[in-house]
Motif scaffolding. Structure first.
Motif, PDB file in Angstrom:
ATOM      1  N   ALA A  44       0.805  -1.200   0.020  1.00  8.04           N
ATOM      2  CA  ALA A  44      -0.269   0.119  -0.053  1.00  8.04           C
ATOM      3  C   ALA A  44       1.125   1.217  -0.215  1.00  8.04           C
ATOM      4  O   ALA A  44       2.196   1.265   0.620  1.00  8.04           O
ATOM      5  CB  ALA A  44      -0.688   0.159   1.455  1.00  8.04           C
ATOM      6  N   TRP A  45       0.051   2.647  -0.425  1.00  6.77           N
ATOM      7  CA  TRP A  45       1.186   3.749  -0.797  1.00  6.77           C
ATOM      8  C   TRP A  45       0.353   4.712  -0.487  1.00  6.77           C
ATOM      9  O   TRP A  45      -0.896   4.692  -1.294  1.00  6.77           O
ATOM     10  CB  TRP A  45       2.118   2.986  -1.940  1.00  6.77           C
ATOM     11  CG  TRP A  45       1.366   3.204  -3.081  1.00  6.77           C
ATOM     12  CD1 TRP A  45       0.576   2.120  -3.668  1.00  6.77           C
ATOM     13  CD2 TRP A  45       1.012   4.026  -4.150  1.00  6.77           C
ATOM     14  NE1 TRP A  45      -0.018   2.141  -4.628  1.00  6.77           N
ATOM     15  CE2 TRP A  45      -0.648   3.203  -5.561  1.00  6.77           C
ATOM     16  CE3 TRP A  45       1.034   5.743  -4.218  1.00  6.77           C
ATOM     17  CZ2 TRP A  45      -0.254   4.035  -6.078  1.00  6.77           C
ATOM     18  CZ3 TRP A  45      -0.339   6.330  -5.203  1.00  6.77           C
ATOM     19  CH2 TRP A  45      -0.880   5.156  -6.165  1.00  6.77           C
ATOM     20  N   TYR A  46       0.920   5.689  -0.499  1.00  5.68           N
ATOM     21  CA  TYR A  46       0.459   7.327  -1.773  1.00  5.68           C
ATOM     22  C   TYR A  46       1.435   7.871  -1.635  1.00  5.68           C
ATOM     23  O   TYR A  46       2.692   7.963  -1.410  1.00  5.68           O
ATOM     24  CB  TYR A  46      -0.466   7.430   0.103  1.00  5.68           C
ATOM     25  CG  TYR A  46       0.896   8.827   1.248  1.00  5.68           C
ATOM     26  CD1 TYR A  46       0.991   9.935   0.367  1.00  5.68           C
ATOM     27  CD2 TYR A  46       1.387   8.645   1.936  1.00  5.68           C
ATOM     28  CE1 TYR A  46       1.865  10.411   1.231  1.00  5.68           C
ATOM     29  CE2 TYR A  46       1.800   8.565   3.239  1.00  5.68           C
ATOM     30  CZ  TYR A  46       2.724   9.977   2.278  1.00  5.68           C
ATOM     31  OH  TYR A  46       3.503  10.212   3.521  1.00  5.68           O
ATOM     32  N   GLU A  47       0.943   8.759  -2.422  1.00  9.21           N
ATOM     33  CA  GLU A  47       1.688   9.993  -3.172  1.00  9.21           C
ATOM     34  C   GLU A  47       1.252  11.075  -3.288  1.00  9.21           C
ATOM     35  O   GLU A  47       0.307  11.717  -4.278  1.00  9.21           O
ATOM     36  CB  GLU A  47       1.980   9.147  -4.705  1.00  9.21           C
ATOM     37  CG  GLU A  47       2.973   9.909  -5.425  1.00  9.21           C
ATOM     38  CD  GLU A  47       3.662   9.573  -7.318  1.00  9.21           C
ATOM     39  OE1 GLU A  47       4.329   8.974  -7.048  1.00  9.21           O
ATOM     40  OE2 GLU A  47       2.893   9.080  -8.038  1.00  9.21           O
ATOM     41  N   LEU A  48       2.174  12.297  -3.285  1.00  8.69           N
ATOM     42  CA  LEU A  48       1.847  13.676  -3.967  1.00  8.69           C
ATOM     43  C   LEU A  48       2.502  14.261  -4.824  1.00  8.69           C
ATOM     44  O   LEU A  48       3.813  14.094  -4.058  1.00  8.69           O
ATOM     45  CB  LEU A  48       1.816  14.403  -2.281  1.00  8.69           C
ATOM     46  CG  LEU A  48       1.130  14.167  -1.311  1.00  8.69           C
ATOM     47  CD1 LEU A  48       1.039  15.266  -0.363  1.00  8.69           C
ATOM     48  CD2 LEU A  48      -0.720  14.231  -1.286  1.00  8.69           C
ATOM     49  N   TYR A  49       2.527  13.897  -6.236  1.00  3.52           N
ATOM     50  CA  TYR A  49       3.056  13.776  -7.126  1.00  3.52           C
ATOM     51  C   TYR A  49       3.773  15.254  -7.532  1.00  3.52           C
ATOM     52  O   TYR A  49       2.293  15.926  -7.174  1.00  3.52           O
ATOM     53  CB  TYR A  49       2.292  13.149  -8.503  1.00  3.52           C
ATOM     54  CG  TYR A  49       3.590  13.250  -9.548  1.00  3.52           C
ATOM     55  CD1 TYR A  49       4.413  11.870  -9.772  1.00  3.52           C
ATOM     56  CD2 TYR A  49       3.281  14.088 -10.457  1.00  3.52           C
ATOM     57  CE1 TYR A  49       5.236  12.621 -11.299  1.00  3.52           C
ATOM     58  CE2 TYR A  49       3.654  14.028 -11.634  1.00  3.52           C
ATOM     59  CZ  TYR A  49       4.260  13.772 -12.243  1.00  3.52           C
ATOM     60  OH  TYR A  49       5.960  13.950 -13.435  1.00  3.52           O
ATOM     61  N   PRO A  50       4.316  15.648  -7.731  1.00  3.07           N
ATOM     62  CA  PRO A  50       5.840  14.620  -8.203  1.00  3.07           C
ATOM     63  C   PRO A  50       6.869  14.152  -7.105  1.00  3.07           C
ATOM     64  O   PRO A  50       7.549  13.326  -7.848  1.00  3.07           O
ATOM     65  CB  PRO A  50       6.345  15.772  -8.802  1.00  3.07           C
ATOM     66  CG  PRO A  50       6.313  17.366  -8.645  1.00  3.07           C
ATOM     67  CD  PRO A  50       5.421  17.229  -7.865  1.00  3.07           C
ATOM     68  N   LYS A  51       6.348  14.669  -6.496  1.00  2.44           N
ATOM     69  CA  LYS A  51       7.251  13.941  -5.131  1.00  2.44           C
ATOM     70  C   LYS A  51       7.087  12.183  -5.088  1.00  2.44           C
ATOM     71  O   LYS A  51       5.932  11.438  -5.933  1.00  2.44           O
ATOM     72  CB  LYS A  51       6.937  14.201  -3.274  1.00  2.44           C
ATOM     73  CG  LYS A  51       7.031  15.295  -3.457  1.00  2.44           C
ATOM     74  CD  LYS A  51       6.807  15.820  -1.786  1.00  2.44           C
ATOM     75  CE  LYS A  51       7.268  17.520  -1.393  1.00  2.44           C
ATOM     76  NZ  LYS A  51       6.963  17.467  -0.114  1.00  2.44           N
ATOM     77  N   PRO A  52       7.789  11.367  -3.951  1.00  2.00           N
ATOM     78  CA  PRO A  52       7.632  10.320  -4.858  1.00  2.00           C
ATOM     79  C   PRO A  52       6.961   9.294  -3.985  1.00  2.00           C
ATOM     80  O   PRO A  52       6.791   9.832  -2.791  1.00  2.00           O
ATOM     81  CB  PRO A  52       9.314   9.391  -4.473  1.00  2.00           C
ATOM     82  CG  PRO A  52      10.514  10.749  -3.827  1.00  2.00           C
ATOM     83  CD  PRO A  52       9.971  11.815  -4.523  1.00  2.00           C
ATOM     84  N   PRO A  53       6.403   8.345  -4.311  1.00  2.24           N
ATOM     85  CA  PRO A  53       5.521   7.132  -3.074  1.00  2.24           C
ATOM     86  C   PRO A  53       5.758   7.089  -2.209  1.00  2.24           C
ATOM     87  O   PRO A  53       7.235   6.361  -2.196  1.00  2.24           O
ATOM     88  CB  PRO A  53       5.201   6.585  -4.424  1.00  2.24           C
ATOM     89  CG  PRO A  53       6.484   6.074  -5.322  1.00  2.24           C
ATOM     90  CD  PRO A  53       6.731   7.630  -5.728  1.00  2.24           C
ATOM     91  N   VAL A  54       4.955   6.936  -1.370  1.00  4.83           N
ATOM     92  CA  VAL A  54       5.369   6.756   0.361  1.00  4.83           C
ATOM     93  C   VAL A  54       4.937   5.138   0.420  1.00  4.83           C
ATOM     94  O   VAL A  54       4.087   5.056   0.847  1.00  4.83           O
ATOM     95  CB  VAL A  54       4.915   7.319   1.568  1.00  4.83           C
ATOM     96  CG1 VAL A  54       5.566   7.455   2.650  1.00  4.83           C
ATOM     97  CG2 VAL A  54       5.676   9.217   0.705  1.00  4.83           C
TER      98      VAL A  54
END
Length: 281
Positions: free
Chosen positions: A125-135
């Motif tokens: 599972a992950w989240y992402e605030l693009y353009p930062k990389p996924p967490v």
């Protein structure tokens, strides 16, 4: 004594040469097996026709409105990855805001992965605030688990919520984002991208995930909450075409992913992985 020691050292070094050669070869093998710097990105639209858009990395549905979206919610059943050989493949399933139009600059999203590494399925599972990389998140992900997620934005505050409904495990986090993209809401199966050390990114091979079922898909604009088929906004079907040999649909996904029609409830659909048809087939 010194001469004898020198001869002994030379003999030792000579005896170690085969081992040193083997060790020198290890970095190249390690680099080949290394995982890419994974990214979930903006939709790469290639062609559009009457409510349907062809993409090189997204499959699913997006809705747009003249006013900014405030939230998006959806559920999906985690599909199983079929790993045919040792070649690595990747896939992601998520709900999010932004990233759909050609003018997009960000995506606020959360979801799950179904990857293959050396012939073994890998889920996360992950989240992402693009353009930062996924967490990546510490939430167990197994085939057939039911997930529910919500992404909501108020000014520059983004709230991510993802829950494994099957196990009851919940992750929620409040984040700051200087410039969120609120121009669309979407429910997507994606072929992620891999980036090298120079920041060059390309679409990765898409995992054979069979089919993924989305449901309870809703979005909110200025206090109005509706499903995909709500007449308050425009809905677009997104088809992922991964044919490297098709000049009109260049992609390195190596497979297609096609969404079915939205169900009678207005908020459910399924995306199905499709093997490419060989040239002349």
């Amino acid at each position: 004594m010194i001469g004898e020691t020198g001869r002994t050292l030379a003999e030792i070094v000579k005896s170690l040469l085969p081992l040193l050669v083997c060790i020198a070869a290890l970095p190249a093998a390690s680099t080949a097996a290394a995982q890419p710097d994974l990214r979930l990105g903006i939709q790469q639209g290639l062609a559009a026709r009457a409510g349907t858009e062809t993409s090189s990395n997204w499959a699913g549905y997006a809705v747009t409105h003249r006013k900014p979206f405030a939230s998006v919610t959806g559920r999906w059943v985690q599909p199983a990855a079929t790993c045919a050989d040792i070649s690595p493949t990747y896939s992601a399933f998520w709900v999010g805001l932004g990233g759909f139009s050609s003018r997009s600059f960000a995506v606020e999203q959360t979801g799950t992965l179904a990857n293959c590494t050396a012939g073994t399925p890998y889920y996360k599972a992950w989240y992402e605030l693009y353009p930062k990389p996924p967490v990546m998140l510490r939430i167990a992900v197994r085939p057939n688990d039911l997930f529910s997620s919500t992404v909501s934005v108020s000014k520059k505050t983004v709230v991510i919520r993802i829950k494994n409904v099957t196990t009851g495990k919940l992750f929620t986090k409040r984040l700051h984002m200087t410039r969120p993209d609120l121009g669309s809401a979407e429910w997507v199966a994606e072929a992620p991208s891999g980036c090298d050390f120079s920041g060059n990114c390309s679409t990765l091979p898409l995992t054979n995930f069979g089919s993924v079922a989305f449901s309870h898909s809703t979005a909110t604009v200025r206090g109005h909450k509706g499903r995909i088929s709500d007449p308050a906004w425009s809905a677009t079907t997104i088809e992922l075409h991964g044919d490297l040999n098709d000049p009109n649909h260049p992609s390195s996904a190596g497979a297609n992913a096609i969404p079915g029609a939205v169900g009678a409830d207005g908020g459910s659909f399924a995306v199905t992985w499709q093997q490419l048809t060989p040239p002349g087939g």
